[in-house]
Write a protein that holds these residues in place. Structure first.
Motif, PDB file in Angstrom:
ATOM      1  N   UNK A  25      42.873   5.094  22.790  1.00  4.59           N
ATOM      2  CA  UNK A  25      42.212   6.248  23.382  1.00  4.59           C
ATOM      3  C   UNK A  25      42.198   7.378  22.377  1.00  4.59           C
ATOM      4  N   UNK A  26      41.051   7.968  22.204  1.00  3.06           N
ATOM      5  CA  UNK A  26      40.931   9.019  21.201  1.00  3.06           C
ATOM      6  C   UNK A  26      40.181  10.212  21.760  1.00  3.06           C
ATOM      7  N   UNK A  27      40.536  11.365  21.225  1.00  2.71           N
ATOM      8  CA  UNK A  27      39.954  12.624  21.644  1.00  2.71           C
ATOM      9  C   UNK A  27      39.950  13.523  20.418  1.00  2.71           C
ATOM     10  N   UNK A  28      38.820  13.774  19.887  1.00  4.76           N
ATOM     11  CA  UNK A  28      38.787  14.602  18.681  1.00  4.76           C
ATOM     12  C   UNK A  28      37.493  15.404  18.617  1.00  4.76           C
ATOM     13  N   UNK A  29      37.488  16.339  17.703  1.00  2.00           N
ATOM     14  CA  UNK A  29      36.311  17.178  17.513  1.00  2.00           C
ATOM     15  C   UNK A  29      35.721  16.878  16.142  1.00  2.00           C
ATOM     16  N   UNK A  30      34.422  16.725  16.142  1.00  4.40           N
ATOM     17  CA  UNK A  30      33.760  16.427  14.889  1.00  4.40           C
ATOM     18  C   UNK A  30      32.517  17.305  14.777  1.00  4.40           C
ATOM     19  N   UNK A  31      32.249  17.771  13.568  1.00  2.00           N
ATOM     20  CA  UNK A  31      31.030  18.550  13.372  1.00  2.00           C
ATOM     21  C   UNK A  31      29.851  17.613  13.229  1.00  2.00           C
ATOM     22  N   UNK A  32      28.802  17.906  13.951  1.00  3.31           N
ATOM     23  CA  UNK A  32      27.575  17.114  13.846  1.00  3.31           C
ATOM     24  C   UNK A  32      27.066  17.174  12.409  1.00  3.31           C
ATOM     25  N   UNK A  33      26.746  16.028  11.856  1.00  2.00           N
ATOM     26  CA  UNK A  33      26.303  16.006  10.459  1.00  2.00           C
ATOM     27  C   UNK A  33      24.905  16.585  10.292  1.00  2.00           C
ATOM     28  N   UNK A  34      24.224  16.793  11.395  1.00  2.00           N
ATOM     29  CA  UNK A  34      22.863  17.324  11.325  1.00  2.00           C
ATOM     30  C   UNK A  34      22.833  18.836  11.537  1.00  2.00           C
ATOM     31  N   UNK A  35      23.443  19.303  12.640  1.00  2.00           N
ATOM     32  CA  UNK A  35      23.387  20.741  12.963  1.00  2.00           C
ATOM     33  C   UNK A  35      24.708  21.448  12.698  1.00  2.00           C
ATOM     34  N   UNK A  36      25.740  20.703  12.322  1.00  2.00           N
ATOM     35  CA  UNK A  36      27.061  21.266  12.032  1.00  2.00           C
ATOM     36  C   UNK A  36      27.734  21.914  13.242  1.00  2.00           C
ATOM     37  N   UNK A  37      27.253  21.624  14.399  1.00  2.00           N
ATOM     38  CA  UNK A  37      27.849  22.158  15.611  1.00  2.00           C
ATOM     39  C   UNK A  37      29.036  21.273  15.988  1.00  2.00           C
ATOM     40  N   UNK A  39      31.350  19.012  18.025  1.00  2.00           N
ATOM     41  CA  UNK A  39      31.126  18.140  19.168  1.00  2.00           C
ATOM     42  C   UNK A  39      32.472  17.532  19.559  1.00  2.00           C
ATOM     43  N   UNK A  40      32.792  17.630  20.837  1.00  2.00           N
ATOM     44  CA  UNK A  40      34.029  17.051  21.331  1.00  2.00           C
ATOM     45  C   UNK A  40      33.771  15.598  21.724  1.00  2.00           C
ATOM     46  N   UNK A  41      34.532  14.701  21.133  1.00  2.00           N
ATOM     47  CA  UNK A  41      34.312  13.268  21.339  1.00  2.00           C
ATOM     48  C   UNK A  41      35.523  12.655  22.028  1.00  2.00           C
ATOM     49  N   UNK A  42      35.250  11.894  23.049  1.00  2.00           N
ATOM     50  CA  UNK A  42      36.302  11.146  23.728  1.00  2.00           C
ATOM     51  C   UNK A  42      35.855   9.701  23.809  1.00  2.00           C
ATOM     52  N   UNK A  43      36.776   8.797  23.570  1.00  4.82           N
ATOM     53  CA  UNK A  43      36.383   7.405  23.600  1.00  4.82           C
ATOM     54  C   UNK A  43      37.577   6.521  23.907  1.00  4.82           C
ATOM     55  N   UNK A  44      37.255   5.321  24.327  1.00  2.00           N
ATOM     56  CA  UNK A  44      38.286   4.313  24.498  1.00  2.00           C
ATOM     57  C   UNK A  44      37.810   3.053  23.809  1.00  2.00           C
ATOM     58  N   UNK A  45      38.741   2.422  23.125  1.00  2.00           N
ATOM     59  CA  UNK A  45      38.375   1.282  22.305  1.00  2.00           C
ATOM     60  C   UNK A  45      39.291   0.108  22.637  1.00  2.00           C
ATOM     61  N   UNK A  46      38.748  -1.078  22.561  1.00  2.00           N
ATOM     62  CA  UNK A  46      39.561  -2.272  22.769  1.00  2.00           C
ATOM     63  C   UNK A  46      39.191  -3.282  21.694  1.00  2.00           C
ATOM     64  N   UNK A  47      40.155  -3.570  20.836  1.00  2.00           N
ATOM     65  CA  UNK A  47      39.859  -4.427  19.697  1.00  2.00           C
ATOM     66  C   UNK A  47      38.874  -3.718  18.784  1.00  2.00           C
ATOM     67  N   UNK A  48      37.693  -4.278  18.637  1.00  2.00           N
ATOM     68  CA  UNK A  48      36.675  -3.594  17.847  1.00  2.00           C
ATOM     69  C   UNK A  48      35.507  -3.164  18.735  1.00  2.00           C
ATOM     70  N   UNK A  49      35.705  -3.238  20.050  1.00  2.00           N
ATOM     71  CA  UNK A  49      34.644  -2.844  20.977  1.00  2.00           C
ATOM     72  C   UNK A  49      34.925  -1.464  21.548  1.00  2.00           C
TER      73      UNK A  49
END
Ligand SMILES: [Zn+2]
Length: 62
Positions: A25-37, A39-49
């Motif tokens: 489970x991940x929760x991080x902030x990343x700047x959009x590579x296009x507009x540099x705004x 973006x708060x990203x949340x995701x859940x991963x299992x294996x490589x999916x």
């Protein structure tokens, strides 16, 4: 690392993010590579999916 494409909630451009598959489970902030705004990203991963992936505007949170 897994490359995942998502739509930036600010500029609606499809951009990519790299995801570390070692953390389930991940929760991080990343700047959009296009507009540099930030973006708060949340995701859940299992294996490589990626089970789910949420990208929201940072300023709309809280
Ligand atoms: Zn953007």
């Amino acid at each position: 690392m897994i490359e995942h494409f998502f739509t930036c909630p600010n500029c609606m451009t499809r951009v990519s993010s790299t995801v570390d598959p070692d953390q389930r489970k991940q929760n991080f902030t990343e700047d959009c590579e296009y507009c540099n705004h930030p973006v708060s990203i949340r995701l859940e991963i299992e294996g490589v999916d990626i089970l789910w992936f949420d990208a929201i505007c940072c300023e709309e949170e809280v």
